[in-house]
Design a protein around this motif. Structure first.
Motif, PDB file in Angstrom:
ATOM      1  N   LEU A  14     -29.411 -63.293  -9.196  1.00 51.83           N
ATOM      2  CA  LEU A  14     -28.395 -63.854  -8.308  1.00 51.83           C
ATOM      3  C   LEU A  14     -28.667 -65.333  -8.107  1.00 51.83           C
ATOM      4  O   LEU A  14     -29.808 -65.775  -8.147  1.00 51.83           O
ATOM      5  CB  LEU A  14     -28.423 -63.169  -6.933  1.00 51.83           C
ATOM      6  N   CYS A  15     -27.619 -66.086  -7.864  1.00 52.24           N
ATOM      7  CA  CYS A  15     -27.746 -67.491  -7.500  1.00 52.24           C
ATOM      8  C   CYS A  15     -27.175 -67.614  -6.089  1.00 52.24           C
ATOM      9  O   CYS A  15     -26.059 -67.145  -5.834  1.00 52.24           O
ATOM     10  CB  CYS A  15     -26.960 -68.364  -8.482  1.00 52.24           C
ATOM     11  N   PRO A  16     -27.920 -68.193  -5.144  1.00 49.25           N
ATOM     12  CA  PRO A  16     -27.411 -68.319  -3.776  1.00 49.25           C
ATOM     13  C   PRO A  16     -26.066 -69.051  -3.727  1.00 49.25           C
ATOM     14  O   PRO A  16     -25.805 -69.953  -4.524  1.00 49.25           O
ATOM     15  CB  PRO A  16     -28.493 -69.122  -3.060  1.00 49.25           C
ATOM     16  N   ALA A  17     -25.227 -68.656  -2.783  1.00 51.82           N
ATOM     17  CA  ALA A  17     -23.873 -69.215  -2.665  1.00 51.82           C
ATOM     18  C   ALA A  17     -23.886 -70.715  -2.379  1.00 51.82           C
ATOM     19  O   ALA A  17     -22.925 -71.412  -2.706  1.00 51.82           O
ATOM     20  CB  ALA A  17     -23.102 -68.486  -1.569  1.00 51.82           C
ATOM     21  N   ASP A  18     -24.972 -71.226  -1.807  1.00 51.85           N
ATOM     22  CA  ASP A  18     -25.027 -72.656  -1.487  1.00 51.85           C
ATOM     23  C   ASP A  18     -25.587 -73.497  -2.633  1.00 51.85           C
ATOM     24  O   ASP A  18     -25.809 -74.689  -2.473  1.00 51.85           O
ATOM     25  CB  ASP A  18     -25.838 -72.894  -0.210  1.00 51.85           C
ATOM     26  N   ARG A  19     -25.790 -72.883  -3.791  1.00 52.60           N
ATOM     27  CA  ARG A  19     -26.301 -73.586  -4.968  1.00 52.60           C
ATOM     28  C   ARG A  19     -25.253 -73.618  -6.063  1.00 52.60           C
ATOM     29  O   ARG A  19     -24.365 -72.769  -6.122  1.00 52.60           O
ATOM     30  CB  ARG A  19     -27.550 -72.871  -5.510  1.00 52.60           C
ATOM     31  N   GLU A  20     -25.369 -74.577  -6.946  1.00 49.52           N
ATOM     32  CA  GLU A  20     -24.518 -74.643  -8.135  1.00 49.52           C
ATOM     33  C   GLU A  20     -24.877 -73.465  -9.033  1.00 49.52           C
ATOM     34  O   GLU A  20     -26.047 -73.247  -9.341  1.00 49.52           O
ATOM     35  CB  GLU A  20     -24.772 -75.962  -8.867  1.00 49.52           C
ATOM     36  N   PRO A  21     -23.902 -72.652  -9.453  1.00 43.24           N
ATOM     37  CA  PRO A  21     -24.210 -71.459 -10.252  1.00 43.24           C
ATOM     38  C   PRO A  21     -24.506 -71.796 -11.716  1.00 43.24           C
ATOM     39  O   PRO A  21     -23.709 -71.557 -12.614  1.00 43.24           O
ATOM     40  CB  PRO A  21     -22.951 -70.603 -10.112  1.00 43.24           C
ATOM     41  N   THR A  22     -25.684 -72.343 -11.942  1.00 41.21           N
ATOM     42  CA  THR A  22     -26.112 -72.701 -13.292  1.00 41.21           C
ATOM     43  C   THR A  22     -27.047 -71.620 -13.837  1.00 41.21           C
ATOM     44  O   THR A  22     -27.589 -70.808 -13.087  1.00 41.21           O
ATOM     45  CB  THR A  22     -26.853 -74.052 -13.289  1.00 41.21           C
ATOM     46  N   GLU A  23     -27.271 -71.656 -15.129  1.00 40.64           N
ATOM     47  CA  GLU A  23     -28.210 -70.722 -15.748  1.00 40.64           C
ATOM     48  C   GLU A  23     -29.590 -70.881 -15.125  1.00 40.64           C
ATOM     49  O   GLU A  23     -30.278 -69.894 -14.850  1.00 40.64           O
ATOM     50  CB  GLU A  23     -28.276 -70.959 -17.260  1.00 40.64           C
ATOM     51  N   ALA A  24     -29.984 -72.123 -14.866  1.00 40.58           N
ATOM     52  CA  ALA A  24     -31.299 -72.365 -14.260  1.00 40.58           C
ATOM     53  C   ALA A  24     -31.404 -71.709 -12.886  1.00 40.58           C
ATOM     54  O   ALA A  24     -32.434 -71.123 -12.544  1.00 40.58           O
ATOM     55  CB  ALA A  24     -31.552 -73.867 -14.150  1.00 40.58           C
ATOM     56  N   CYS A  25     -30.341 -71.789 -12.092  1.00 38.49           N
ATOM     57  CA  CYS A  25     -30.346 -71.173 -10.767  1.00 38.49           C
ATOM     58  C   CYS A  25     -30.520 -69.659 -10.890  1.00 38.49           C
ATOM     59  O   CYS A  25     -31.322 -69.052 -10.179  1.00 38.49           O
ATOM     60  CB  CYS A  25     -29.063 -71.509 -10.018  1.00 38.49           C
ATOM     61  N   PHE A  26     -29.777 -69.034 -11.787  1.00 39.37           N
ATOM     62  CA  PHE A  26     -29.907 -67.590 -11.962  1.00 39.37           C
ATOM     63  C   PHE A  26     -31.307 -67.208 -12.446  1.00 39.37           C
ATOM     64  O   PHE A  26     -31.878 -66.216 -11.995  1.00 39.37           O
ATOM     65  CB  PHE A  26     -28.844 -67.058 -12.927  1.00 39.37           C
ATOM     66  N   ARG A  27     -31.893 -67.996 -13.323  1.00 38.49           N
ATOM     67  CA  ARG A  27     -33.243 -67.700 -13.820  1.00 38.49           C
ATOM     68  C   ARG A  27     -34.280 -67.800 -12.715  1.00 38.49           C
ATOM     69  O   ARG A  27     -35.306 -67.130 -12.757  1.00 38.49           O
ATOM     70  CB  ARG A  27     -33.607 -68.642 -14.964  1.00 38.49           C
ATOM     71  N   GLU A  28     -34.027 -68.628 -11.721  1.00 40.81           N
ATOM     72  CA  GLU A  28     -34.964 -68.795 -10.602  1.00 40.81           C
ATOM     73  C   GLU A  28     -34.910 -67.633  -9.613  1.00 40.81           C
ATOM     74  O   GLU A  28     -35.786 -67.508  -8.765  1.00 40.81           O
ATOM     75  CB  GLU A  28     -34.651 -70.088  -9.840  1.00 40.81           C
ATOM     76  N   HIS A  29     -33.887 -66.798  -9.684  1.00 38.45           N
ATOM     77  CA  HIS A  29     -33.689 -65.757  -8.668  1.00 38.45           C
ATOM     78  C   HIS A  29     -33.538 -64.374  -9.300  1.00 38.45           C
ATOM     79  O   HIS A  29     -32.548 -63.677  -9.108  1.00 38.45           O
ATOM     80  CB  HIS A  29     -32.472 -66.103  -7.799  1.00 38.45           C
ATOM     81  N   HIS A  30     -34.549 -63.999 -10.063  1.00 39.68           N
ATOM     82  CA  HIS A  30     -34.591 -62.679 -10.705  1.00 39.68           C
ATOM     83  C   HIS A  30     -34.830 -61.615  -9.642  1.00 39.68           C
ATOM     84  O   HIS A  30     -35.663 -61.775  -8.761  1.00 39.68           O
ATOM     85  CB  HIS A  30     -35.728 -62.671 -11.730  1.00 39.68           C
ATOM     86  N   LEU A  31     -34.099 -60.509  -9.705  1.00 45.33           N
ATOM     87  CA  LEU A  31     -34.280 -59.410  -8.758  1.00 45.33           C
ATOM     88  C   LEU A  31     -35.176 -58.343  -9.380  1.00 45.33           C
ATOM     89  O   LEU A  31     -34.913 -57.871 -10.486  1.00 45.33           O
ATOM     90  CB  LEU A  31     -32.927 -58.782  -8.404  1.00 45.33           C
ATOM     91  N   GLU A  32     -36.227 -57.981  -8.687  1.00 48.31           N
ATOM     92  CA  GLU A  32     -37.118 -56.933  -9.168  1.00 48.31           C
ATOM     93  C   GLU A  32     -36.484 -55.571  -8.874  1.00 48.31           C
ATOM     94  O   GLU A  32     -35.934 -55.367  -7.788  1.00 48.31           O
ATOM     95  CB  GLU A  32     -38.482 -57.024  -8.481  1.00 48.31           C
ATOM     96  N   PRO A  33     -36.556 -54.631  -9.810  1.00 50.08           N
ATOM     97  CA  PRO A  33     -36.001 -53.308  -9.552  1.00 50.08           C
ATOM     98  C   PRO A  33     -36.799 -52.573  -8.471  1.00 50.08           C
ATOM     99  O   PRO A  33     -37.992 -52.807  -8.308  1.00 50.08           O
ATOM    100  CB  PRO A  33     -36.102 -52.587 -10.896  1.00 50.08           C
ATOM    101  N   VAL A  34     -36.126 -51.687  -7.759  1.00 49.38           N
ATOM    102  CA  VAL A  34     -36.759 -50.892  -6.706  1.00 49.38           C
ATOM    103  C   VAL A  34     -36.688 -49.425  -7.121  1.00 49.38           C
ATOM    104  O   VAL A  34     -35.632 -48.944  -7.539  1.00 49.38           O
ATOM    105  CB  VAL A  34     -36.039 -51.097  -5.356  1.00 49.38           C
TER     106      VAL A  34
END
Length: 79
Positions: A14-34
């Protein structure tokens, strides 16, 4: 839907709504599975949903993104 299956797996980011939705942003916010389960379903019919044991794979440094993150193997055998 899977139309052509070449194996592999998936991860979510996910990329936070207050950030530019770039590939770099998505790579910074990987969700770990539960948990250790996933579900497979045939088409749009939720009554066909089946719980299966998920195969989690931890990436090693130098692997494909995300380095050090966890992804889930596709439970459907490749064609």
């Amino acid at each position: 839907s899977i139309y052509v299956n070449h194996g592999g797996g998936y991860a979510y980011r996910l990329c936070p709504a207050d950030r530019e939705p770039t590939e770099a942003c998505f790579r910074e916010h990987h969700l770990e599975p539960v948990g250790n389960v996933s579900w497979v379903q045939r088409g749009a019919d939720p009554s066909s949903r089946v719980e299966i044991v998920a195969t989690r794979v931890s990436s090693l440094p130098g692997d494909r993104q995300p380095a050090g993150g966890t992804w889930t193997k596709n439970p459907v055998p490749p064609c």
